[in-house]
Design a protein around this motif. Structure first.
Motif, PDB file in Angstrom:
ATOM      1  N   LEU A  74      -5.813  22.637 -27.002  1.00  0.00           N
ATOM      2  CA  LEU A  74      -4.821  21.464 -26.757  1.00  0.00           C
ATOM      3  C   LEU A  74      -5.279  21.169 -25.164  1.00  0.00           C
ATOM      4  O   LEU A  74      -5.786  22.042 -24.776  1.00  0.00           O
ATOM      5  N   GLU A  75      -4.850  20.333 -24.737  1.00  0.00           N
ATOM      6  CA  GLU A  75      -4.572  19.597 -23.401  1.00  0.00           C
ATOM      7  C   GLU A  75      -3.349  19.734 -22.761  1.00  0.00           C
ATOM      8  O   GLU A  75      -2.425  18.833 -23.456  1.00  0.00           O
ATOM      9  N   LEU A  76      -2.993  20.286 -21.716  1.00  0.00           N
ATOM     10  CA  LEU A  76      -1.605  20.009 -21.206  1.00  0.00           C
ATOM     11  C   LEU A  76      -1.729  19.615 -19.643  1.00  0.00           C
ATOM     12  O   LEU A  76      -2.535  20.071 -18.709  1.00  0.00           O
ATOM     13  N   ARG A  77      -1.212  18.523 -19.417  1.00  0.00           N
ATOM     14  CA  ARG A  77      -0.979  17.828 -18.145  1.00  0.00           C
ATOM     15  C   ARG A  77       0.140  17.881 -17.758  1.00  0.00           C
ATOM     16  O   ARG A  77       1.113  17.079 -18.430  1.00  0.00           O
ATOM     17  N   VAL A  78       0.585  18.386 -16.517  1.00  0.00           N
ATOM     18  CA  VAL A  78       1.893  18.085 -16.001  1.00  0.00           C
ATOM     19  C   VAL A  78       1.831  17.497 -14.797  1.00  0.00           C
ATOM     20  O   VAL A  78       1.142  17.954 -13.619  1.00  0.00           O
ATOM     21  N   GLU A  79       2.456  16.378 -14.380  1.00  0.00           N
ATOM     22  CA  GLU A  79       2.434  15.688 -12.931  1.00  0.00           C
ATOM     23  C   GLU A  79       3.667  15.834 -12.476  1.00  0.00           C
ATOM     24  O   GLU A  79       4.793  15.737 -13.097  1.00  0.00           O
ATOM     25  N   PHE A  80       3.682  15.950 -11.178  1.00  0.00           N
ATOM     26  CA  PHE A  80       4.749  16.158 -10.301  1.00  0.00           C
ATOM     27  C   PHE A  80       4.961  14.763  -9.234  1.00  0.00           C
ATOM     28  O   PHE A  80       4.054  14.967  -8.341  1.00  0.00           O
ATOM     29  N   THR A  81       5.608  14.004  -9.507  1.00  0.00           N
ATOM     30  CA  THR A  81       5.746  12.530  -8.599  1.00  0.00           C
ATOM     31  C   THR A  81       7.057  12.739  -7.865  1.00  0.00           C
ATOM     32  O   THR A  81       8.026  12.783  -8.143  1.00  0.00           O
ATOM     33  N   LYS A  82       6.795  12.576  -6.378  1.00  0.00           N
ATOM     34  CA  LYS A  82       8.050  12.444  -5.544  1.00  0.00           C
ATOM     35  C   LYS A  82       8.702  11.293  -5.771  1.00  0.00           C
ATOM     36  O   LYS A  82       8.094  10.106  -6.044  1.00  0.00           O
ATOM     37  N   THR A  83      10.243  11.546  -5.942  1.00  0.00           N
ATOM     38  CA  THR A  83      10.915  10.358  -6.255  1.00  0.00           C
ATOM     39  C   THR A  83      12.117  10.480  -5.214  1.00  0.00           C
ATOM     40  O   THR A  83      12.703  11.478  -4.850  1.00  0.00           O
ATOM     41  N   GLY A  84      12.550   9.324  -4.546  1.00  0.00           N
ATOM     42  CA  GLY A  84      13.446   9.127  -3.479  1.00  0.00           C
ATOM     43  C   GLY A  84      13.441  10.389  -2.406  1.00  0.00           C
ATOM     44  O   GLY A  84      12.215  10.616  -1.920  1.00  0.00           O
ATOM     45  N   ARG A  85      14.319  10.849  -1.818  1.00  0.00           N
ATOM     46  CA  ARG A  85      14.222  11.619  -0.620  1.00  0.00           C
ATOM     47  C   ARG A  85      13.751  13.115  -1.184  1.00  0.00           C
ATOM     48  O   ARG A  85      12.957  13.674  -0.759  1.00  0.00           O
ATOM     49  N   ASP A  86      14.476  13.653  -2.376  1.00  0.00           N
ATOM     50  CA  ASP A  86      13.944  14.896  -2.745  1.00  0.00           C
ATOM     51  C   ASP A  86      13.853  15.253  -4.153  1.00  0.00           C
ATOM     52  O   ASP A  86      14.072  16.328  -4.532  1.00  0.00           O
ATOM     53  N   GLY A  87      13.762  13.982  -4.734  1.00  0.00           N
ATOM     54  CA  GLY A  87      13.534  14.045  -6.201  1.00  0.00           C
ATOM     55  C   GLY A  87      12.277  14.262  -6.784  1.00  0.00           C
ATOM     56  O   GLY A  87      10.976  14.124  -6.055  1.00  0.00           O
ATOM     57  N   THR A  88      12.027  14.524  -7.964  1.00  0.00           N
ATOM     58  CA  THR A  88      10.680  15.083  -8.718  1.00  0.00           C
ATOM     59  C   THR A  88      10.631  14.641 -10.174  1.00  0.00           C
ATOM     60  O   THR A  88      11.613  14.777 -10.764  1.00  0.00           O
ATOM     61  N   LEU A  89       9.820  13.600 -10.395  1.00  0.00           N
ATOM     62  CA  LEU A  89       9.767  13.103 -11.904  1.00  0.00           C
ATOM     63  C   LEU A  89       8.476  14.192 -12.343  1.00  0.00           C
ATOM     64  O   LEU A  89       7.395  13.975 -11.924  1.00  0.00           O
TER      65      LEU A  89
END
Length: 154
Positions: free
Chosen positions: A103-118
């Protein structure tokens, strides 16, 4: 049947990206939240060599039946802190996953707003019959991550 379904799960967290990334990658932190309700990760099994080509390993154990164990062995094929990691995984002990099909696992962390993370998780390929089950499992694990990040030790 051919495994050809990718599971995609996204969740917004009200915590800074470095904090969320560390919870996903540091073994001591991972062991505190990974696993759906009714499961836990054995702390002593978590290892991560956090670099391109580095290896990762952990074992999830069913709380009410410690003989039920799911082992994940992986190699990081991409690693860019605190943005993304990708790992090629071999999972054994899960009846819905063929251990001979990586399997492939891809986990992305995108900065949102002032201190949020998607956080965006993409994993597969799965057989269509088990993809939904694994998507719900990720949702439950993300609930546990949110509780962990909020400082609740439960």
């Amino acid at each position: 049947m051919t495994a050809n379904v990718m599971v995609v799960v996204e969740r917004q967290f009200d915590y800074p990206r470095p904090l969320v990334f560390r919870a996903w990658t540091e073994p001591a932190e991972m062991a505190r939240w990974r696993g759906s309700p009714g499961w836990h990760v054995e702390t002593e099994t978590v290892t991560s060599d956090l670099r391109l080509g580095g290896r990762h390993h952990h074992v999830k154990v069913r709380d009410n039946d410690p003989t039920t164990r799911v082992t994940t062995d992986a190699v990081f094929t991409e690693y860019f802190e605190p943005d993304v990691f990708v790992a090629r995984q071999r999972i054994t002990g899960d009846p819905g996953i063929d251990p001979d099909t990586p399997l492939e696992l891809r986990v992305e962390f995108t900065k949102t707003g002032r201190d949020g993370t998607l956080v965006r998780i993409v994993q597969g390929p799965y057989d269509m019959e088990v993809a939904g089950y694994h998507g719900r499992g990720w949702e439950r694990e993300l609930d546990r991550l949110d509780t962990y990040l909020a400082g609740d030790p439960a």
